[in-house]
Design a protein around this motif. Structure first.
Motif, short mmCIF file in Angstrom:
data_model
loop_
_atom_site.label_atom_id
_atom_site.label_comp_id
_atom_site.label_asym_id
_atom_site.label_seq_id
_atom_site.Cartn_x
_atom_site.Cartn_y
_atom_site.Cartn_z
N ALA A 1 0.20 31.52 4.36
CA ALA A 1 -0.76 32.60 4.15
C ALA A 1 -2.18 32.04 4.05
O ALA A 1 -2.41 30.96 3.53
CB ALA A 1 -0.42 33.38 2.89
N THR A 2 -3.15 32.80 4.58
CA THR A 2 -4.55 32.40 4.53
C THR A 2 -5.14 32.72 3.16
O THR A 2 -4.93 33.81 2.62
CB THR A 2 -5.37 33.13 5.62
OG1 THR A 2 -4.80 32.82 6.89
CG2 THR A 2 -6.82 32.73 5.58
N VAL A 3 -5.87 31.77 2.60
CA VAL A 3 -6.54 31.97 1.32
C VAL A 3 -7.99 32.35 1.61
O VAL A 3 -8.68 31.65 2.35
CB VAL A 3 -6.49 30.69 0.45
CG1 VAL A 3 -7.21 30.91 -0.87
CG2 VAL A 3 -5.05 30.26 0.23
N ARG A 4 -8.45 33.47 1.02
CA ARG A 4 -9.81 33.97 1.27
C ARG A 4 -10.62 33.87 -0.03
O ARG A 4 -10.40 34.64 -0.96
CB ARG A 4 -9.76 35.41 1.77
CG ARG A 4 -8.91 35.60 3.02
CD ARG A 4 -8.63 37.09 3.27
NE ARG A 4 -9.81 37.80 3.70
CZ ARG A 4 -10.09 39.07 3.38
NH1 ARG A 4 -9.28 39.74 2.57
NH2 ARG A 4 -11.17 39.65 3.84
N ILE A 5 -11.56 32.95 -0.06
CA ILE A 5 -12.37 32.72 -1.25
C ILE A 5 -13.75 33.32 -1.03
O ILE A 5 -14.48 32.93 -0.11
CB ILE A 5 -12.49 31.22 -1.57
CG1 ILE A 5 -11.10 30.63 -1.85
CG2 ILE A 5 -13.42 30.98 -2.74
CD1 ILE A 5 -11.10 29.14 -2.07
N LEU A 6 -14.11 34.28 -1.87
CA LEU A 6 -15.40 34.98 -1.77
C LEU A 6 -16.36 34.40 -2.81
O LEU A 6 -16.01 34.27 -3.98
CB LEU A 6 -15.22 36.47 -2.00
CG LEU A 6 -16.49 37.32 -1.98
CD1 LEU A 6 -17.04 37.42 -0.55
CD2 LEU A 6 -16.22 38.72 -2.54
N THR A 7 -17.59 34.09 -2.38
CA THR A 7 -18.58 33.54 -3.31
C THR A 7 -19.88 34.33 -3.22
O THR A 7 -20.21 34.92 -2.19
CB THR A 7 -18.88 32.06 -2.99
OG1 THR A 7 -19.48 31.96 -1.69
CG2 THR A 7 -17.62 31.23 -3.04
#
Length: 812
Positions: A38-44
Motif C-alpha cells: 500500500a502507498t503511504v501518503r504523508i501530508l505536510t
C-alpha cells in the motif's frame, strides 16, 4: 530489549520550515490496501503556507531508487500564511488545515480541491482535533484568540464556542455519545510580574444537538510553563489518557474525565544536566507502546509507555521540530524547521543504509558543536592589525578579526570610517567545552547570541550573554547591549529570549504578539539573530537617471514630440532648449544652474498639453528633479505643483483609458518622477513628503500593471518612500500611510507577475520600513506579511531569497 529508533527516510521539497504533518488514507484499491504494498501518503504544511504531499511505498525497494521508499512529491494548495497544523478525517475523505490567517480549510483528500473555509476565529488557528459523537462527525479547533470551537462537519457549521482561555489554546477530543462529546483544552497562560501564570487544562462537555457547553473540570498550574500541545493516548481497550506537553519540558499523563495528572514524563539532554530542558511544542502517540514529543531545540523524545522507568530515547535534529506523527506501521514522522520531513523506524528492513544514518548524525553534530570558531577558523580571519585596509559596507556591520590567535568582533562606524572593537568571540577554539565564565565573571547561565559575519565560515558567529537566576532580564539584556555596542531596539527581544531560555517564564513560541505569553520568533532558535544585515536597511535612494549619451538621445526625441504639438511660444521653446542642454551635461550638474523660466516650461506643458501629449514633460521632470539646483530647498512649492499635476494625469490615465504610448508613459514616468524626488534635493524631498499620501494612492492604482517598466517604477518608489520614513522616524513614532503596506502586500501576493529586481526592491523597502517605524511593524504583522516574503522571493534568485530572510527576521 526493543530496538532503538533509526532514520528511515529524509524528505524535502522547497526547503521551507515544516510545521505540521499527518497521513492521508491510501488511494490504492481495497486488495492492495490490505497488502504490504500500500502507498503511504504523508501530508505536510509549511512555514510558507504550502501543502506538500509525499507518496511512499510501504516497503523499501532494494532493486531501485537506492532502496528508498520515496515515490513522488506533489505541491498542493498555497495558503496565504503559515500552516500550523493538518488533520485527516478519514471517514469523510477530507482533511483540514489550520492557518495563521485564522481560517480553517477543508479539502477533498483525493482531488485536493478546496471544499469549505471555516471562519469565526479572530486570530491564528493552531490546533485541530477530530471527534465522533454517534453518527455525527465533529472538528475541534484552538486559536490564539483564547477560544476553542466545535464544528459540525455534516454541514460545516459552528456548533459551539468554548471561551475564556488564557491566550493560545490547544485541543484534544474523545469519542462521544449520541448526545455529547468531551473536549479537553490547554491554555498558554498570561504574563504577570515577569512570569507566566494561569495556564490550565479544562475538560468540557458539549451537547451535540443544542451546542450548549459545560466546563466540568479546571486544572491550573500543574505545569511550570505554557501548555503547548495535547493528544489522547489509548492505554488499553477501556482506558484513554490525555497527554499534555509544556514549555517546562515535561509531558503529563491525565485522567481524561477530570484532567488531573496521574504521572509526569521528563528528560534531560546529555549536555543539560544542570539546565532547564527545552520547551516541548507537540506530543503524539507512536505505535502502540510509545509517546513522542517534539522540542524547540531539535530533540524528539520517545517514552516507551510499557517501560516508563527506562530512559527515553532522543532523536536529535539540527533545528526545531514542530510536530511528530505516528504511522500505522509503527514508524514515526517528524516535521522540522530545516525543511525536512523525516521518518524513523524500529523495523530493520525499513532503516536507511548505515552511511545515510551516519551522515545525518554528522550533520546534526556539526550544528550542535561549540558556539565559537575553531582554531582553524580563527586562523582564516583577517588580522586585526590590518583592519584599516578593510572597509565596512554599512553602519553597524559586524566583522570578525583575529588577534594573537583569538577571535574578536568589531563593528563598522560610518561616521569615523573605522572598525570599533566590541569584544572577544567566546567559544571553544581548542575543541574543549565551554563554561559559564565571561570576562572573568561566573554566571548561572550563558546563552549564545548569533551575529552575522560574512567572512566567517557559514556566515555566523556567536557572542555570549551572561545571566544570573533572579536577575531582571532587562538589566542583563542592557548590560549585553552596552558591552557590545548593539542597537537599543534589540533590548526587548533579548530580554524575552533570556526569560525563555532561563526556564522560569518561557515565551510561547507561535503565540500572538504582545507580552511574554505572545511575542514570538518564527521558530525556536539557539540564539537571538541580529547584528548587521547585508541588505537592510536600504542604504540610499534608487533613481532613474541617464548617462550623457542616453540623455542627449532622449532629449532630442522629447523636443521633437513637444514641438509637434506646437503650443509653446518662442521664448518658452528657447527656455526648453536651454533646460535640455543643461540636463544633457550630467557630469556638470555640480556646477550648472537652472532658471525659474526653464523649470516653468515643464509645468506649462503638463498643464496645457492634452494628457496623451503631455507625458514627455514628465520625463523631463524626472530628469530635472535630479539636478541639485533645480531641486534645491527654495523650489519646494514648484515641485509640489509638478507632483500634484502628475498625480492628476495618473488618475486621468487610469479612468479614461488613454491609449498609445501615453497609456504606459504617464504612469511609468510619473512614478519615476516621484521616486527621483526623494533623491534630488531638499526642495523636491519636501514636496514628495508633503504629497506622500496622494503619491502612495497613485502607486496603488498600478500595483498589478501588465507592464514590467511600470512595475519596476512602483517597486522603486516603494523602496524610496520606506527609506524616507525610516530616516525621519529613527525608531520613534511617526505617521505613515497604511496604504503603503497594502501595496507591498499586493506585490508580494502577485510575486509571479513581478520581476526579480522589483521583488528585491520591494522586500528591502519593507524591511527598512519596519526596522525604523514601530507602527509599521505592528501593521505589517496584523497583515501577516511575514509568511509572504520568502515565497515571494523563492523564484527570483539568491539576492531576493537572502533579502527575504532578513526581512522575515525583522518582521518577527
Amino acid at each position: 530489549m526493543d530496538l532503538e529508533w533509526e532514520l528511515s527516510e529524509s524528505l524535502t521539497s522547497d526547503g521551507e520550515g515544516v510545521r505540521a504533518v499527518c497521513v492521508l488514507p491510501s488511494l490504492d484499491d481495497d486488495k492492495k490496501k490490505d497488502s504490504n504494498d500500500a502507498t503511504v501518503r504523508i501530508l505536510t504544511g509549511t512555514q510558507a503556507g504550502s501543502l506538500v504531499l509525499y507518496n511512499l511505498s510501504s516497503q523499501k525497494d532494494e532493486a531501485s531508487n537506492n532502496g528508498s521508499r520515496f515515490l513522488s512529491c506533489e505541491s498542493l494548495h498555497r495558503h496565504p500564511h503559515a500552516v500550523t497544523t493538518v488533520l485527516s478525517v478519514d471517514a469523510l475523505n477530507i482533511y483540514a488545515t489550520a492557518c495563521k490567517d485564522a481560517v480553517i480549510r477543508i479539502f477533498d483528500n483525493k482531488t485536493h480541491e478546496l471544499v469549505k473555509e471555516l471562519t469565526g476565529h479572530d486570530k491564528p488557528v493552531t490546533s485541530l482535533a477530530f471527534a465522533q459523537a454517534g453518527s455525527l462527525y465533529l472538528l475541534v479547533s484552538g486559536s490564539w484568540d483564547g477560544t476553542a470551537r466545535v464544528w459540525n462537519l455534516s454541514n460545516y457549521s459552528l456548533l459551539a464556542t468554548l471561551p475564556d482561555h488564557e491566550n493560545s489554546v490547544c485541543v484534544a477530543a474523545l469519542q462521544g455519545s449520541d448526545k455529547e462529546v468531551c473536549v479537553v483544552t490547554g491554555s498558554a497562560g498570561l504574563a504577570q510580574n515577569n512570569s507566566i501564570v494561569g495556564h490550565a487544562i479544562r475538560v468540557w462537555s458539549v451537547d451535540v444537538h443544542s451546542g450548549q457547553v459545560n466546563m466540568q473540570h479546571h486544572v491550573a498550574g500543574d505545569h511550570d510553563g505554557p501548555i503547548r500541545g495535547l493528544c489522547t493516548f489509548k492505554v488499553n481497550e477501556g482506558t484513554t489518557l490525555v497527554a499534555s506537553c509544556s514549555n517546562d519540558g515535561t509531558v503529563k499523563l491525565r485522567d481524561s474525565s477530570t484532567g488531573h495528572a496521574n504521572s509526569t514524563l521528563s528528560f534531560l539532554m546529555p549536555d543539560q544536566a544542570q539546565q532547564q530542558p527545552p520547551m516541548l511544542l507537540s506530543v503524539a502517540p507512536v505505535a502502540e507502546d510509545s509517546l513522542a514529543a517534539a522540542a524547540e531545540d531539535g530533540a524528539v523524545v520517545i517514552w516507551n509507555m510499557h517501560q516508563q522507568e527506562s530512559e527515553p530515547q532522543l532523536l536529535v535534529h539540527g533545528s526545531t521540530v514542530w510536530s511528530v506523527y505516528g504511522l500505522l506501521d509503527g514508524d514515526l514522522v517528524t516535521a522540522c524547521q530545516d525543511g525536512h520531513v523525516r521518518i524513523f523506524t524500529r523495523s530493520t528492513d525499513r532503516m536507511a543504509p548505515l552511511e545515510v544514518r551516519q551522515a545525518f548524525a554528522d550533520e546534526v553534530r556539526a550544528k550542535k558543536q561549540g558556539s565559537g570558531p575553531s582554531a582553524e577558523e580563527i586562523a582564516k580571519l583577517p588580522q586585526w592589525q590590518t583592519n584599516l585596509r578593510l572597509r565596512g559596507s554599512s553602519e553597524g556591520q559586524v566583522q570578525l578579526f583575529q588577534r594573537d590567535g583569538i577571535a574578536i568582533a568589531a563593528q563598522w562606524s560610518a561616521a569615523s570610517q573605522t572598525w570599533i572593537e566590541v569584544g572577544q568571540v567566546m567559544g571553544n577554539p581548542g575543541g574543549g567545552g565551554g563554561d559559564n565564565v565571561i570576562d572573568g565573571i561566573t554566571y548561572d547561565h550563558v546563552f549564545p547570541i548569533e551575529v552575522d559575519s560574512p567572512s566567517h565560515p557559514g556566515g555566523v558567529a556567536s557572542l555570549r550573554l551572561g545571566y544570573n537566576n533572579g536577575e531582571n532580564p532587562f538589566v542583563a539584556a542592557q548590560r549585553f547591549i552596552d558591552a557590545h555596542v548593539l542597537p537599543q531596539y534589540h533590548l526587548s527581544q533579548i530580554a524575552d529570549y533570556i526569560t525563555q531560555r532561563s526556564g522560569h517564564a518561557g515565551v510561547t513560541l507561535g503565540g500572538p504578539a504582545g507580552g511574554f505569553s505572545g511575542g514570538s520568533m518564527p521558530s525556536a532558535v539557539t540564539g537571538v539573530p541580529f547584528a548587521a544585515y547585508n541588505y537592510l536597511p536600504m542604504k540610499t535612494y534608487k533613481v532613474f537617471d541617464l548617462s550623457e549619451k542616453q540623455a542627449a538621445t532622449t532629449m532630442e526625441k522629447m523636443k521633437a514630440k513637444i514641438e509637434v504639438v506646437g503650443n509653446l511660444s518662442n521664448d518658452q521653446l528657447a527656455s526648453l532648449s536651454s533646460l535640455m542642454n543643461t540636463l544633457q551635461a550630467t557630469s556638470r550638474y555640480h556646477a550648472s544652474e537652472i532658471s525659474d523660466a526653464e523649470l516653468q516650461v515643464i509645468l506649462v506643458i503638463l498643464n496645457t498639453f492634452p494628457p496623451a501629449e503631455a507625458f514627455p514633460a514628465l520625463d523631463l521632470g524626472r530628469m530635472a528633479v535630479l539636478h541639485p539646483d533645480a531641486a534645491s530647498r527654495g523650489r519646494s512649492a514648484y515641485w509640489s505643483q509638478i507632483i500634484q499635476r502628475a498625480i492628476q494625469l495618473c488618475e486621468t490615465s487610469a479612468t479614461e483609458n488613454i491609449e498609445g504610448p501615453a497609456a504606459v508613459g504617464i504612469p511609468m514616468l510619473s512614478l519615476r518622477l516621484f521616486a527621483n524626488a526623494f533623491k534630488g534635493g531638499a526642495g523636491s524631498l519636501e514636496a514628495a513628503a508633503t504629497n506622500l499620501e496622494s503619491i502612495v494612492d497613485c502607486g496603488k492604482s498600478y500595483a498589478t500593471s501588465p507592464n514590467k517598466n511600470v512595475r519596476l517604477s512602483i517597486a522603486t518608489l516603494i523602496g524610496n518612500i520606506c527609506l524616507y520614513l525610516h530616516s525621519v522616524a529613527q525608531g520613534g513614532s511617526i505617521f505613515f500611510p497604511l496604504q503603503l503596506l497594502s501595496i507591498i502586500d499586493e506585490i508580494l501576493s502577485n510575486y509571479k507577475l513581478y520581476e526579480a529586481e522589483a521583488i528585491l526592491r520591494t522586500l528591502i523597502g519593507l524591511g527598512t520600513l519596519v526596522m525604523g517605524v514601530p507602527e509599521a511593524k505592528n501593521a505589517a504583522q496584523s497583515l501577516f506579511l511575514a509568511p509572504k516574503v520568502q515565497p515571494a522571493a523563492s523564484q527570483h534568485g539568491d539576492d531576493a531569497k537572502n533579502a527575504a530572510r532578513e526581512v522575515y527576521s525583522v518582521l518577527q
